[in-house]
Design a protein around this motif. Sequence first.
Motif, short mmCIF file in Angstrom:
data_model
loop_
_atom_site.label_atom_id
_atom_site.label_comp_id
_atom_site.label_asym_id
_atom_site.label_seq_id
_atom_site.Cartn_x
_atom_site.Cartn_y
_atom_site.Cartn_z
N TYR A 1 37.09 39.56 54.16
CA TYR A 1 37.71 40.88 54.29
C TYR A 1 37.36 41.74 53.07
N GLY A 2 36.08 41.68 52.68
CA GLY A 2 35.60 42.44 51.54
C GLY A 2 35.27 43.88 51.95
N PRO A 3 34.53 44.60 51.08
CA PRO A 3 34.21 46.00 51.38
C PRO A 3 33.53 46.16 52.74
N ILE B 1 33.36 30.52 44.39
CA ILE B 1 34.69 31.10 44.59
C ILE B 1 34.67 31.88 45.89
N ILE B 2 35.69 31.68 46.69
CA ILE B 2 35.86 32.52 47.89
C ILE B 2 37.12 33.36 47.67
N SER B 3 36.94 34.67 47.65
CA SER B 3 38.11 35.54 47.54
C SER B 3 38.63 35.80 48.95
N ALA B 4 39.88 35.44 49.17
CA ALA B 4 40.51 35.68 50.48
C ALA B 4 41.81 36.42 50.24
N VAL B 5 41.71 37.47 49.39
CA VAL B 5 42.94 38.13 48.94
C VAL B 5 43.38 39.28 49.85
N GLY B 6 42.59 39.60 50.85
CA GLY B 6 43.01 40.68 51.76
C GLY B 6 42.78 42.05 51.16
N GLN B 7 42.92 43.06 52.01
CA GLN B 7 42.76 44.44 51.54
C GLN B 7 44.12 45.12 51.38
N LYS C 1 47.10 49.48 47.96
CA LYS C 1 45.95 49.89 47.15
C LYS C 1 44.71 49.29 47.78
N ALA C 2 44.32 49.86 48.89
CA ALA C 2 43.29 49.21 49.71
C ALA C 2 41.93 49.19 49.03
N SER C 3 41.54 50.29 48.38
CA SER C 3 40.17 50.25 47.85
C SER C 3 40.06 49.58 46.50
N ASP C 4 41.18 49.07 45.97
CA ASP C 4 41.10 48.28 44.72
C ASP C 4 40.80 46.82 45.07
N PHE C 5 39.62 46.58 45.61
CA PHE C 5 39.29 45.21 46.02
C PHE C 5 39.40 44.24 44.85
N LEU C 6 39.97 43.08 45.12
CA LEU C 6 40.09 41.99 44.14
C LEU C 6 40.91 42.40 42.90
#
Length: 640
Positions: free
Chosen positions: A537-539, A270-276, A493-498
């Motif tokens: 664009y992860g942590p 899985i590649i998460s490309a959901v943005g921050q 909600k930038a620090s709520d990754f994924l």
Amino acid sequence: MTIAEGLKPISGDDETIRAALEQADIPALMVTLAHLTGDMDILRGDIRPSVEFLGDPNESIPEADQARVREIALAVLRRYRDEPFEPDNPAETQIREMMNFLTGQEIGEDYVEFLEAELSLNGEDPYAQPEIFELPAAQRAAFKVLVIGAGMSGLLAGIRLKEAGIPFEIVEKNSDVGGTWLENTYPGCRVDSANHVYSYSFRPQDWPQHFSAQEVLRQYFSGCADQYGLREHIRFDTELTTARFDEGSGTWTAEVRGPDGPRTLQANAIISAVGQLNRPRMPDIPGCERFSGASFHSAEWRHDQDLSGKRVGVIGTGASAFQFVPIISQQAASVTIFQRTPPWVVPNPDYFQEVPSGMHWLLNHVPYYAKWFRFSMFWRAAEGLLDSVSADEKWQVSERSVSEANEQFRGQLIENLKAHLGDRPDLLEKCTPHYPPGAKRALIDDGAWLESLKRDNVALLTDPIAEVTTAGVRTESGNEHEFDVLIFATGFKASDFLHPMKIYGLEGVELHEAWNGEPRAYKGITIPGFPNLFCCYGPNTNIVVNGSIIFFSECEMRYILGCLALLMKENRSALDVKRDVHEAYNRWIDAGNRGMAWGRSGVNTWYKNASGRITQNWPFTLLEFWQQTREPAPEDYSFI
Ligand code: NAP
């Protein structure tokens, strides 16, 4: 070396060339001339740009010298038009001399490989992953990737996976591609990284403006989805709700919800490309739901609300408010802005400017000009201001600045504030930040924001908000402000990754529980206990002052494809980053961030999570990220 594809022949008369040269970027033109003719003398004379982030290098070259360069250019281009010739490949030393000229400094050895790749004079694709192509096509075709999101990173993932012959599917919560450039439609929305750099390296575009508007960006990404045949791989209006890793098979099972109801999808990775920055954040102000007029978040703009003649309240003074307030203040009866923390304003006179017609002509007709122009923008936007936002250990700790260079930078920014607000000491005081430049995202402006604050129908209030009422906003001083429309420009909600997906890794552990409020990843990409889950664009991959986020996504995709190649080479089904490797890496990141303005200052910012750790930012150079993500080291991973 062949002349870049898509370049048009020079067919214009002398006047056309002369007129175009009037609008040339002179340093990029000089290097182009050296490249075309092989004669380096033009770079060795007395005409040299002074390269500073806050200044236009062209302005450092006296007009008479610029005229001399244009005359030389006219002669060369005339010759090229009359008898087109194939320029010789510049030697390595010549390329370096050209780079030194454009960057105004002796480029370090470690930068040369990186910048040469970025420049891609030989037409090679600098961010492609060659390793993957060495594997048998059947092995690649037997692997399947699920990509979450069809914004800038998700489309890139699709393009690269398709090139690599790896089957993939993209789930996208919206009805179209483009991510942030689809969702944010507020008036005045535009990119604030130079557009010639804010584009895929392999898909340059003749941008209409130096910082183009949202719709232009949306069309660019939409055009990429069409050009690379991605739409048939995308499930629109579909959200991934949960994903579970199965250790036995080494695969992921994802539950998605789309127009036809829930569905289960299987994938090897899985590649998460959901943005921050895509989950709007409403402020924790009491009473937000009470307001009886129209209210909305800036990322969910209500175009059905005509603001003409309305009393509008705006909460927040971040990048979004900065862009729409100058526009809506021209229609609304009044605009009252509630500011909690003033942003630093970085002046850029090109911010709203069209790319002039002569510049378009040069980009489209003159061999190598576009490459050298992009290179020059890349360098200036790349390591840019990093030094001026790095903390000096010996610098007296304060909320004013973090080093001598930072103090100087502060001085330049204050001068700009004074230039616009010198006649309004009340506004000057309110707009002067009390934290070091770089501690919070600085905003680019050519004066539109600052000048709009001076309008008779605009008020900038710094009284803290006590509550939202049915009629408007009451501040702590007890003043009531009545509005017809209330706009929340309060960020994401930038620090709520994924968020809000539930991702279950090894032993059924859920990602957010594993993070426990402290999102971390190895190189921002892989997370221990979550094999074959990759983030774009992860942590700790956000940039504050240097470069374009597309650069990061391109590096990340190269690394991810490297991981897939590694897996296939080892004939294993999944890889999991080793915990000690991940932890050592994150200690290095944290130490890096502590050495930057944003890590030193106590100011509130979306760069930090609730515990105050910088979860968003990359604290080092672009070169460092490029080197870190060239290819994965097998010893960093355990294989399943
Ligand atoms: P933002 O920069 O996070 O700004 C949010 C604003 O709302 C801040 O001024 C914040 O004040 C204020 N705020 C939040 N909660 C509040 C409260 N309870 N009371 C009063 N004020 C409150 O959000 P944004 O403007 O949407 O931008 C977010 C990021 O998106 C940017 O930094 C940028 O990375 C990206 N962006 C980019 C562009 C572009 O490239 N063109 C445009 C828009 C956004 P404090 O500062 O005190 O927290």
